[in-house]
Design a protein around this motif. Structure first.
Motif, short mmCIF file in Angstrom:
data_model
loop_
_atom_site.label_atom_id
_atom_site.label_comp_id
_atom_site.label_asym_id
_atom_site.label_seq_id
_atom_site.Cartn_x
_atom_site.Cartn_y
_atom_site.Cartn_z
N ASP A 13 95.33 181.65 23.90
CA ASP A 13 94.19 182.55 23.81
C ASP A 13 93.33 182.50 25.07
OD1 ASP A 13 91.98 184.05 23.08
OD2 ASP A 13 91.61 182.97 21.21
N PRO A 14 93.19 183.60 25.80
CA PRO A 14 92.37 183.59 27.01
C PRO A 14 90.87 183.67 26.73
CG PRO A 14 93.31 185.77 26.69
CD PRO A 14 93.86 184.88 25.59
N ALA A 15 90.49 184.03 25.50
CA ALA A 15 89.07 184.22 25.18
C ALA A 15 88.37 182.94 24.74
CB ALA A 15 88.94 185.28 24.09
N GLY A 16 89.13 181.92 24.40
CA GLY A 16 88.53 180.67 23.93
C GLY A 16 89.54 179.55 23.98
N GLU A 17 89.06 178.33 23.76
CA GLU A 17 89.95 177.18 23.82
C GLU A 17 90.96 177.20 22.67
OE1 GLU A 17 86.58 176.64 23.68
OE2 GLU A 17 86.05 175.76 25.61
N THR A 18 92.18 176.84 22.99
CA THR A 18 93.17 176.51 21.99
C THR A 18 93.27 174.99 22.00
OG1 THR A 18 94.38 178.58 22.24
CG2 THR A 18 95.59 176.73 21.29
N VAL A 19 92.97 174.39 20.86
CA VAL A 19 93.02 172.94 20.72
C VAL A 19 94.24 172.62 19.88
CG1 VAL A 19 91.83 170.87 19.92
CG2 VAL A 19 90.51 172.76 20.92
N TRP A 20 95.14 171.82 20.45
CA TRP A 20 96.38 171.42 19.80
C TRP A 20 96.30 169.93 19.46
CZ3 TRP A 20 100.79 174.85 20.87
CH2 TRP A 20 100.59 175.78 21.90
N LEU A 21 96.96 169.54 18.39
CA LEU A 21 97.21 168.14 18.10
C LEU A 21 98.72 167.98 18.11
CD1 LEU A 21 95.89 165.42 17.32
CD2 LEU A 21 96.39 166.02 14.94
N ALA A 22 99.22 167.16 19.01
CA ALA A 22 100.66 166.97 19.15
C ALA A 22 101.00 165.53 18.82
CB ALA A 22 101.11 167.31 20.57
N VAL A 23 102.02 165.34 17.99
CA VAL A 23 102.50 164.01 17.63
C VAL A 23 103.95 163.91 18.10
CG1 VAL A 23 102.93 162.35 15.78
CG2 VAL A 23 100.97 163.95 15.62
N PHE A 24 104.18 163.03 19.05
CA PHE A 24 105.51 162.80 19.61
C PHE A 24 106.08 161.55 18.97
CE2 PHE A 24 102.94 164.93 22.75
CZ PHE A 24 103.76 165.95 23.21
N SER A 25 107.33 161.61 18.51
CA SER A 25 107.94 160.42 17.90
C SER A 25 109.39 160.29 18.33
CB SER A 25 107.83 160.49 16.37
OG SER A 25 108.53 161.60 15.87
N ARG A 26 109.75 159.06 18.57
CA ARG A 26 111.14 158.74 18.92
C ARG A 26 111.86 158.27 17.68
NH1 ARG A 26 112.26 158.30 24.31
NH2 ARG A 26 110.46 158.26 25.67
N ARG A 27 113.05 158.78 17.47
CA ARG A 27 113.85 158.33 16.34
C ARG A 27 114.47 156.99 16.69
NH1 ARG A 27 117.37 163.47 15.56
NH2 ARG A 27 115.76 164.78 16.44
N GLU A 28 114.52 156.12 15.70
CA GLU A 28 115.15 154.82 15.91
C GLU A 28 116.64 155.03 16.07
OE1 GLU A 28 114.14 151.98 12.94
OE2 GLU A 28 112.03 152.54 12.97
N SER A 29 117.21 154.34 17.04
CA SER A 29 118.66 154.43 17.22
C SER A 29 119.33 153.51 16.22
CB SER A 29 119.06 154.06 18.64
OG SER A 29 118.66 152.75 18.92
N ARG A 30 120.41 153.98 15.67
CA ARG A 30 121.16 153.18 14.69
C ARG A 30 122.46 152.75 15.34
NH1 ARG A 30 119.63 157.23 9.94
NH2 ARG A 30 117.63 156.31 9.45
N SER A 31 122.61 151.46 15.46
CA SER A 31 123.82 150.92 16.11
C SER A 31 124.81 150.42 15.11
CB SER A 31 123.47 149.77 17.03
OG SER A 31 122.36 150.06 17.82
#
Length: 110
Positions: free
Chosen positions: A92-110
């Motif tokens: 949006d150019p008219a106002g702030e876009t506020v995002w909440l991002a959650v990044f997660s790594r999957r556990e590797s299964r050996s």
């Protein structure tokens, strides 16, 4: 009590990224945009899964191989799996876009 709307940057020449919390497998980030988009030809290709919630404003995401743009408005969220190439087409150019991002790594299964 902190708020996602506290201390929004007054000048948004660039998108603003702030890590709110982080462990070895999870990172929570606040992103603030105002009329920003990914550079032409640029695609995110991340190692982590990403849960994205638009808290304020709106944005359009494009995913590689799809013609449509996924539009997100306040309250909308999406899960983006690791290595799913995507880009921000617009915010949006008219106002702030506020995002909440959650990044997660999957556990590797050996």
């Amino acid at each position: 009590m902190p708020s996602l709307f506290d201390n929004l940057p007054p000048d948004l020449a660039e998108e603003f990224f702030e890590t709110l919390w982080k462990t070895d497998s999870v990172k929570i980030e606040r992103i603030v945009s105002k009329g920003h988009a990914s550079p032409p030809g640029f695609w995110y290709d991340q190692e982590e899964d990403e849960f994205v919630l638009v808290v304020r404003g709106s944005a359009g995401l494009r995913f590689e191989g799809r013609e449509d743009i996924v539009e997100l408005r306040a309250g909308d969220w999406i899960n983006i799996r690791a290595h799913v190439r995507h880009r921000v087409e617009w915010t949006d150019p008219a106002g702030e876009t506020v995002w909440l991002a959650v990044f997660s790594r999957r556990e590797s299964r050996s």
